[in-house]
Write an enzyme that holds these catalytic residues in place. Structure first.
Site, PDB file in Angstrom:
ATOM      1  N   LYS A 172     -11.003 -20.172 -12.398  1.00 22.09           N
ATOM      2  CA  LYS A 172      -9.643 -20.079 -12.925  1.00 22.09           C
ATOM      3  C   LYS A 172      -9.803 -19.611 -14.363  1.00 22.09           C
ATOM      4  CE  LYS A 172      -6.545 -21.431 -15.164  1.00 22.09           C
ATOM      5  NZ  LYS A 172      -5.923 -20.601 -16.242  1.00 22.09           N
ATOM      6  N   GLY A 225     -12.379 -25.838 -22.989  1.00 27.13           N
ATOM      7  CA  GLY A 225     -11.070 -25.641 -23.601  1.00 27.13           C
ATOM      8  C   GLY A 225     -10.816 -26.722 -24.622  1.00 27.13           C
ATOM      9  N   GLY A 230      -9.175 -31.224 -21.732  1.00 25.77           N
ATOM     10  CA  GLY A 230     -10.352 -31.899 -21.173  1.00 25.77           C
ATOM     11  C   GLY A 230     -10.034 -33.302 -20.689  1.00 25.77           C
ATOM     12  N   GLU A 247     -16.348 -29.026 -21.986  1.00 22.48           N
ATOM     13  CA  GLU A 247     -16.803 -28.583 -23.323  1.00 22.48           C
ATOM     14  C   GLU A 247     -15.557 -28.325 -24.145  1.00 22.48           C
ATOM     15  OE1 GLU A 247     -19.562 -28.474 -24.808  1.00 22.48           O
ATOM     16  OE2 GLU A 247     -20.856 -28.912 -23.097  1.00 22.48           O
ATOM     17  N   CYS A 281     -15.424 -22.257 -30.904  1.00 24.33           N
ATOM     18  CA  CYS A 281     -15.530 -23.722 -30.898  1.00 24.33           C
ATOM     19  C   CYS A 281     -16.512 -24.173 -31.973  1.00 24.33           C
ATOM     20  CB  CYS A 281     -15.981 -24.212 -29.534  1.00 24.33           C
ATOM     21  SG  CYS A 281     -17.406 -23.322 -28.906  1.00 24.33           S
TER      22      CYS A 281
HETATM   23  P1  NAP Z   1      -7.061 -24.681 -23.275  1.00 23.47           P
HETATM   24  O1  NAP Z   1      -5.657 -24.363 -23.583  1.00 23.47           O
HETATM   25  O2  NAP Z   1      -7.466 -26.102 -23.200  1.00 23.47           O
HETATM   26  O3  NAP Z   1      -7.394 -23.931 -21.895  1.00 23.47           O
HETATM   27  C1  NAP Z   1      -8.668 -23.891 -21.326  1.00 23.47           C
HETATM   28  C2  NAP Z   1      -8.543 -23.584 -19.856  1.00 23.47           C
HETATM   29  O4  NAP Z   1      -7.982 -24.720 -19.188  1.00 23.47           O
HETATM   30  C3  NAP Z   1      -7.591 -22.408 -19.562  1.00 23.47           C
HETATM   31  O5  NAP Z   1      -8.068 -21.675 -18.451  1.00 23.47           O
HETATM   32  C4  NAP Z   1      -6.306 -23.136 -19.204  1.00 23.47           C
HETATM   33  O6  NAP Z   1      -5.438 -22.353 -18.436  1.00 23.47           O
HETATM   34  C5  NAP Z   1      -6.844 -24.321 -18.433  1.00 23.47           C
HETATM   35  N1  NAP Z   1      -5.921 -25.451 -18.310  1.00 23.47           N
HETATM   36  C6  NAP Z   1      -4.904 -25.792 -19.125  1.00 23.47           C
HETATM   37  N2  NAP Z   1      -4.289 -26.905 -18.658  1.00 23.47           N
HETATM   38  C7  NAP Z   1      -4.935 -27.267 -17.525  1.00 23.47           C
HETATM   39  C8  NAP Z   1      -4.764 -28.324 -16.577  1.00 23.47           C
HETATM   40  N3  NAP Z   1      -3.790 -29.239 -16.705  1.00 23.47           N
HETATM   41  N4  NAP Z   1      -5.605 -28.398 -15.514  1.00 23.47           N
HETATM   42  C9  NAP Z   1      -6.587 -27.489 -15.376  1.00 23.47           C
HETATM   43  N5  NAP Z   1      -6.793 -26.450 -16.232  1.00 23.47           N
HETATM   44  C10 NAP Z   1      -5.974 -26.347 -17.301  1.00 23.47           C
HETATM   45  O7  NAP Z   1      -8.035 -24.001 -24.332  1.00 23.47           O
HETATM   46  P2  NAP Z   1      -8.032 -22.494 -24.880  1.00 23.47           P
HETATM   47  O8  NAP Z   1      -6.904 -22.316 -25.830  1.00 23.47           O
HETATM   48  O9  NAP Z   1      -8.132 -21.548 -23.739  1.00 23.47           O
HETATM   49  O10 NAP Z   1      -9.418 -22.471 -25.686  1.00 23.47           O
HETATM   50  C11 NAP Z   1      -9.527 -22.953 -26.989  1.00 23.47           C
HETATM   51  C12 NAP Z   1     -10.167 -24.328 -27.027  1.00 23.47           C
HETATM   52  O11 NAP Z   1     -11.395 -24.283 -26.328  1.00 23.47           O
HETATM   53  C13 NAP Z   1     -10.524 -24.784 -28.432  1.00 23.47           C
HETATM   54  O12 NAP Z   1     -10.219 -26.149 -28.565  1.00 23.47           O
HETATM   55  C14 NAP Z   1     -12.024 -24.567 -28.511  1.00 23.47           C
HETATM   56  O13 NAP Z   1     -12.697 -25.381 -29.440  1.00 23.47           O
HETATM   57  C15 NAP Z   1     -12.426 -24.876 -27.104  1.00 23.47           C
HETATM   58  N6  NAP Z   1     -13.716 -24.278 -26.774  1.00 23.47           N
HETATM   59  C16 NAP Z   1     -14.785 -25.108 -26.637  1.00 23.47           C
HETATM   60  C17 NAP Z   1     -16.046 -24.589 -26.365  1.00 23.47           C
HETATM   61  C18 NAP Z   1     -17.228 -25.499 -26.225  1.00 23.47           C
HETATM   62  O14 NAP Z   1     -18.215 -25.071 -25.655  1.00 23.47           O
HETATM   63  N7  NAP Z   1     -17.168 -26.715 -26.714  1.00 23.47           N
HETATM   64  C19 NAP Z   1     -16.199 -23.209 -26.207  1.00 23.47           C
HETATM   65  C20 NAP Z   1     -15.076 -22.392 -26.344  1.00 23.47           C
HETATM   66  C21 NAP Z   1     -13.836 -22.929 -26.614  1.00 23.47           C
HETATM   67  P3  NAP Z   1      -4.309 -21.442 -19.178  1.00 23.47           P
HETATM   68  O15 NAP Z   1      -4.995 -20.656 -20.239  1.00 23.47           O
HETATM   69  O16 NAP Z   1      -3.796 -20.611 -18.113  1.00 23.47           O
HETATM   70  O17 NAP Z   1      -3.334 -22.430 -19.705  1.00 23.47           O
END
Ligand code: NAP
Length: 493
Positions: A172, A225, A230, A247, A281
């Site tokens: 996804k 994300g 998470g 992550e 991140c």
């Molecule tokens: P996000 O909004 O949390 O989304 C991440 C993924 O989860 C997207 O594919 C999103 O889909 C999906 N998602 C959202 N709600 C969900 C639910 N209820 N059930 C299942 N899946 C769901 O994060 P983002 O804005 O894409 O990324 C930025 C964040 O990622 C930042 O906080 C960053 O620090 C973190 N990040 C962490 C790492 C690491 O390795 N620690 C690496 C990269 C990024 P949609 O986009 O379609 O809503």
């Protein structure tokens, strides 16, 4: 137009009229639509992945490795095209977009070699005429949920270890970067990954993501994300006792000590704080500076930040591209206001949208921004802004620097810049982060080493390296007793 497609049971499916619109962050132009998948598409994709599991898991791992080796070669031959797609869908600058693809290439070469290892352990037994060892086994269908900020690298980090272990996968992707994932999966298919082994369902997190997490035939979930997502994913997967790897966010600190080479420190901070427009991140969003060099570093950093070239990511001269979407820009603006008004920090440079040529007027850009006079408990020092904003915090010694560094809920990447070996060693042990950099900023990772964070950045698992293999395999412990009698462990020793 971009080509984000679903891929279910070997069939490509285009977006329908209800598709999710995708925009170029550099210009704001509509560049395509992604399918709006939901429970029905997830059900079909999981069924396909489940059906493909027996044959793929029984394919010898070295053969699976050969296929993934070819995928690496195909990605290499398509590197520039894939890099362009990364920039077009999420905006990062050319060198970083190509680096994103290179990470997937590296991971594919690395993991192909693992096909001939997938080592277990062989140990002596406490009893005579008995042998003990461990085997790795695949688990089943893995649900892989990816963010947009590393749109090819992160899917490769999740899928390649899963595949080499013999699992099948359903992706996804993020709503922003489905075209990148489509192109990545094309490379896997051309390399020979069979139909059904890899599937894509585009859609929103609340619909497609949620359906994947809750599907009873998906025993493994890996999601990258925000910490908030998470938490939701972990709770939803808990009822079925799934293997869950998350992550999550970061608020990474770079300590600059009083003996540091300040010109080098500035270069390291620029790359950490403003690379990917601060949307990594591992972004260096807190600079924890020794009082003796604070003012000199601030002066140099502010000048260097103001001199960064902001613009279209595919322009060779550009150092800072756009942020991913209008809501990201609004969030950054909100935090700049919080920093100035609520927190009382000093905005030294940046803090606004830049003036850019008219062809970029529709894009989502923000100036590299430096705050000073930030205290450790301010919101701009605690909360993830995910934009080109960094905050200088003044400290008086190493102990205070470490205390401030560790004083957030996150724990992904930490760094110290000093010439003092003892200070480096002390920080190496004391920083509460999954990744520590000595004499560099909080930058990225190499694929053969564990990647992940402590505290609210994760749940204790690590991506990549052998730890990725650990997550995507079950360990089976085998005892062979050829003594011919009943030998009882702990009793007949
Ligand atoms: P996000 O909004 O949390 O989304 C991440 C993924 O989860 C997207 O594919 C999103 O889909 C999906 N998602 C959202 N709600 C969900 C639910 N209820 N059930 C299942 N899946 C769901 O994060 P983002 O804005 O894409 O990324 C930025 C964040 O990622 C930042 O906080 C960053 O620090 C973190 N990040 C962490 C790492 C690491 O390795 N620690 C690496 C990269 C990024 P949609 O986009 O379609 O809503």
């Amino acid at each position: 137009m971009t080509t984000a497609r679903n891929f279910i049971d070997g069939e490509w499916v285009e977006a329908g009229s209800d598709g999710i619109e995708m925009f170029d962050p550099a210009t704001g132009e509509l560049i395509g639509t992604a399918p709006r998948g939901g429970k029905a598409e997830i059900d079909a994709a999981v069924a396909a992945a489940k059906a493909a599991f027996p044959a793929w898991s029984e394919t010898p791992a070295p053969k699976r490795g050969e296929i993934l080796f070819r995928a690496a070669q195909i990605m290499e031959s398509r590197k520039e095209e894939l890099g362009r797609l990364v920039t077009r869908e999420m905006g990062k600058v050319k060198v970083e977009a190509l680096g994103d693809v290179q990470e997937a290439i590296d991971m594919a070469y690395y993991i192909a070699g693992e096909g001939r290892r997938l080592f277990g352990n062989t140990t002596p037994s406490e009893l005579p005429n008995k042998i003990c060892f461990t085997l790795r086994e695949p688990i089943g269908v893995c649900g892989l949920i990816a963010p947009w900020n590393f749109p090819i690298a992160i899917p490769s980090w999740k899928s390649l270890p899963a595949l080499i272990c013999g699992n099948t996968v359903v992706f996804k992707p993020s709503e922003e970067t489905g075209g990148c994932l489509t192109a990545y999966v094309e490379c896997l298919l051309e390399a020979g990954v069979p139909a059904g082994v890899v599937n894509i369902v585009n859609g929103t997190g609340e619909e497609a993501g949620d359906a994947l997490v809750k599907h009873p035939d998906v025993p493994v979930i890996s999601m990258t994300g925000s910490t908030e997502t998470g938490r939701i994913v972990s709770k939803n997967a808990a009822d079925m006792l799934k293997h869950v790897h998350v992550e999550l966010g970061g608020k990474n600190g770079i300590i600059v000590m009083d003996d540091a080479d300040l010109d080098f420190a500035v270069q390291a901070i620029l790359w950490s704080a403003y690379g990917t427009s601060g949307q990594r991140c591992t972004a260096g969003s807190r600079i924890i500076v020794h009082d003796k060099v604070h003012d000199a570093l601030l002066d140099k950093l502010a000048k260097a930040a103001a001199a960064q070239t902001v613009g279209h990511g595919w322009d060779d001269a550009v150092e800072v591209g756009p942020v991913v979407r209008p809501s990201a820009l609004e969030k950054i603006e909100r935090y700049v206001k919080i920093g100035q008004e609520e927190d009382g920090a000093r905005l030294v440079t940046g803090g606004a949208r830049p003036d850019l040529p008219s062809e970029l007027a529709g894009g989502w850009y923000f100036q590299p921004t430096v705050f000073a006079d930030v205290t450790p408990d301010m919101r701009i020092a605690q909360e993830e802004i995910f934009g080109p904003v960094t905050a200088l915090i003044r400290v008086n010694d190493l102990d205070e620097a470490i205390r401030v560094h560790n004083g957030t809920r996150y724990g992904l990447s930490g760094a110290i810049i000093t010439r003092d070996l003892a200070a480096s060693m002390k920080a190496m042990r004391a920083l509460q982060t999954g990744i520590v950099y000595l004499h560099n900023g909080t930058i990225g990772a190499e694929v053969h080493l564990p990647f992940g964070g402590m505290k609210a950045t994760g749940n204790g698992h690590r991506e990549a390296g052998i730890t990725g293999i650990d997550f995507y395999s079950e360990q089976k412990t085998v005892y062979i007793d050829y003594s011919g009698g009943l030998q009882r462990a702990q009793i007949d020793t």
